[in-house]
Design an enzyme around this catalytic site. Structure first.
Site, PDB file in Angstrom:
ATOM      1  N   SER A   1     -13.101   3.210  12.102  1.00  0.00           N
ATOM      2  CA  SER A   1     -12.113   2.353  11.466  1.00  0.00           C
ATOM      3  C   SER A   1     -10.748   3.032  11.356  1.00  0.00           C
ATOM      4  O   SER A   1     -10.110   3.300  12.355  1.00  0.00           O
ATOM      5  CB  SER A   1     -12.623   1.888  10.099  1.00  0.00           C
ATOM      6  OG  SER A   1     -12.061   0.628   9.775  1.00  0.00           O
TER       7      SER A   1
ATOM      8  N   LYS B   1      -2.582 -14.893  -9.570  1.00  0.00           N
ATOM      9  CA  LYS B   1      -2.123 -13.571  -9.978  1.00  0.00           C
ATOM     10  C   LYS B   1      -3.272 -12.568 -10.071  1.00  0.00           C
ATOM     11  O   LYS B   1      -3.095 -11.380  -9.793  1.00  0.00           O
ATOM     12  CB  LYS B   1      -1.402 -13.664 -11.332  1.00  0.00           C
ATOM     13  CG  LYS B   1      -0.810 -12.346 -11.814  1.00  0.00           C
ATOM     14  CD  LYS B   1       0.212 -11.811 -10.831  1.00  0.00           C
ATOM     15  CE  LYS B   1       0.816 -10.500 -11.319  1.00  0.00           C
ATOM     16  NZ  LYS B   1       1.699  -9.892 -10.310  1.00  0.00           N
TER      17      LYS B   1
END
Length: 295
Positions: A104, A156
């Protein structure tokens, strides 16, 4: 504390620097102890070592000794860029030598190299992005614990473990992951020009590969050991051998007092292992997007 240059092998004036990239890749400084204090993050360690290498007139090449499952998106991208900038300014080749794992974000970083050499037992690949997280809302509801956060908008606190994701929020986060994946794919595509884009797209689905599988698919350039890495490095375009310097000194930077016996003793500035919580992305109280292999 300024690191000291130490020699692994060789005797001539020319130098090949071994630069370790190990553990979880991030810009987080790891805690030391009462004697050593705070240790450098992987990001700051790489940046520091490249700055020393930049000033060495005898440096002819760099070998990245990579043993990492990846890490944060931003730290991986910054290190990748730092190495590209170093090559542009220093005009020396860089070879990536994969150890146990180069997956990765670590594979992302390796795309800055001119040659990828994997150990026969390396695990690599895992080209993709993950946002890790858990949801504990149902369990907290059973014991009467409620979230009373006050927010300015419904998104949020997206990703909070204290509430379920709505379908719209899941779509929002998937869009971020997909966008970061597109960047990862473009970096690999530029680094693996010999692999057809269509074939690369099939390989870049997050799966891991053994060294031989990676070699078959064109994800690495060779399979070998440290001695092979030094030999290959000296043959790379851009390696400017000083006349008579056929046995370059292989060096590394270290804060340790003792001299390692072999190349395989070399560790980064922050070699301690991450905790289990850190490995699964729960060691800090924040959402993170990761280029990381973490089954």
């Amino acid at each position: 504390m300024v690191p000291v240059e130490k020699i692994v092998s060789g005797r001539d004036k020319d130098k090949v620097l071994v630069l370790p990239i190990e553990g979880i890749i991030s810009d987080d400084s790891r805690e030391g102890n009462i004697f050593t204090g705070e240790k450098d993050s992987v990001l700051s360690s790489v940046k520091l070592q490249l700055s020393y290498a930049m000033e060495d007139p005898n440096l002819r090449a760099v070998i990245l000794k990579i043993n990492s499952p990846g890490g944060t998106v931003t730290a991986s991208d910054i290190i990748y860029r730092e190495i590209l900038e170093f090559k542009k300014k220093k005009h020396v080749p860089v070879l990536a030598l994969f150890m146990d794992t180069a997956a990765s974000g670590a594979y992302y970083i390796s795309m800055s190299s001119d040659y990828l050499l994997a150990h026969p037992t390396t695990v690599t690949g895992s080209i993709g992005v993950i946002m890790q997280g858990i949801n504990v809302k149902e369990g907290l509801d059973k014991i009467g614990i409620k979230d009373q956060s006050i927010r300015s908008g419904e998104n949020k606190a997206v990703g909070s473990p204290l509430e379920e994701l709505t379908s719209e929020q899941r779509k929002l986060l998937q869009g971020v992951v997909d966008n970061l994946y597109d960047r990862f794919f473009e970096v690999v595509k530029m680094g693996r020009l010999k692999v057809k884009e269509g074939d690369l797209k099939k390989l870049a689905d997050g799966r891991i590969f053994t060294a031989s599988q990676a070699m078959k698919h064109g994800l690495v350039d060779g399979i070998g050991y440290f001695e092979d890495a030094v030999t290959v490095t000296m043959r790379l375009p851009g390696y400017k051998m000083t006349p008579g310097n056929i046995n370059p000194r292989v060096v590394f930077y270290s804060h340790a007092k003792e001299k390692p016996e072999t190349f395989y003793h070399i560790q980064g500035f922050s070699p301690e292992s991450p905790t289990l919580l850190e490995r699964v992305g729960l060691g800090v109280n924040r959402v993170r997007f990761l280029y990381m292999f973490s089954p």
